[in-house]
Design an enzyme around this catalytic site. Structure first.
Site: not given
Length: 259
Positions: A70, A215
């Site tokens: 993400d 991430h």
């Protein structure tokens, strides 16, 4: 005294009955006001689907896990892409607009060109359940348009910021042709730069048909990826994209997929 007891006891029973009824009413009210949405698991989606799987991986047979990232693209993303390319793997990237797509369009194009899957993670990372319908739609459509303009393809997957969704968000996603993807594994890599800890957290939580959330913009994450890949492979996992994990089912707009 006996008369007092005969009168008092029914009052107590009535009071108790009233209290219980009140509790039940409150419980029912809370149940009715809890936000609900359609959701399913990757395995359940596959079981309901028919047909063959295009590609080398059939997760009905293989022990699969989806690897997702993400918040990018970011300056750290090319190093991650180098790792995936070296190991002949693909991941799903839920990309963000402001400060990411807008700033690093060439990296986004590389993500797509190397066969990775791209999903929508909104433009400003606003919590979609906390804003109005028009604003939530704008968060997604602006990102959709930017991704399609740069890569030539509009995403069919999205991940709501913080995983927060409801019927409103689901309705918007149905309208835009976006399936919602949550996760079962999180390393909380936003709170640590310790790559060994990130690796440990991922491995402790991963099971078949899981969806791993990382991430790539955080300092400790990309250095952890080679060890994560190596350990998962040793444990017999096949690392896939979200769409590969669902196949032969196709992502259904508005549906929430969570292991």
């Amino acid at each position: 005294m006996p008369l007092y007891r005969r009168i008092r006891r029914p009052r107590i029973l009535i009071a108790l009955a009233t209290a219980v009824t009140g509790v039940l009413a409150v419980t029912l009210t809370l149940a009715l006001t809890v936000t609900t949405y359609d959701h399913t698991s990757p395995r359940a989606a596959r079981d309901k689907a028919s047909g063959s799987v295009s590609g080398a991986v059939d997760c009905r047979k293989a022990k699969c896990v989806a690897l997702t990232f993400d918040g990018g693209p970011s300056p750290t993303t090319p190093a991650l892409l180098d790792i995936l390319k070296r190991d002949h793997l693909h991941a799903t990237f839920f990309v963000q607009g402001k400060g990411h797509i807008a700033k690093y369009p060439k990296i986004l194009r590389r993500i797509a060109d190397e066969g990775n899957e791209i999903g929508n993670h909104t433009w400003n990372h606003r919590i979609l359940t906390r804003i109005g319908t028009d604003d939530a739609r704008q968060e997604l459509t602006r990102t959709q348009d930017a991704i399609e303009r740069i890569t030539g393809t509009a995403p069919v997957l999205m991940r709501p910021p913080q995983g927060r969704t409801n019927r409103k968000v689901a309705s918007i996603c149905r309208e835009l042709g976006l399936a919602q993807v949550l996760w079962s594994v999180t390393a909380k890599d936003y709170e640590t730069t310790d790559s060994a800890l990130i690796t440990e957290r991922v491995l402790d939580q991963t099971h078949r048909d899981g969806i791993i959330l990382l991430h790539d913009l955080h300092k400790g994450t990309v250095p952890a990826v080679p060890g994560i890949i190596r350990a998962l492979t040793q444990r017999g996992y096949t690392i896939v994209t979200v769409s590969q994990l669902l196949a032969p089912a196709r992502p259904r707009p508005g549906m929430v997929y969570r292991p």
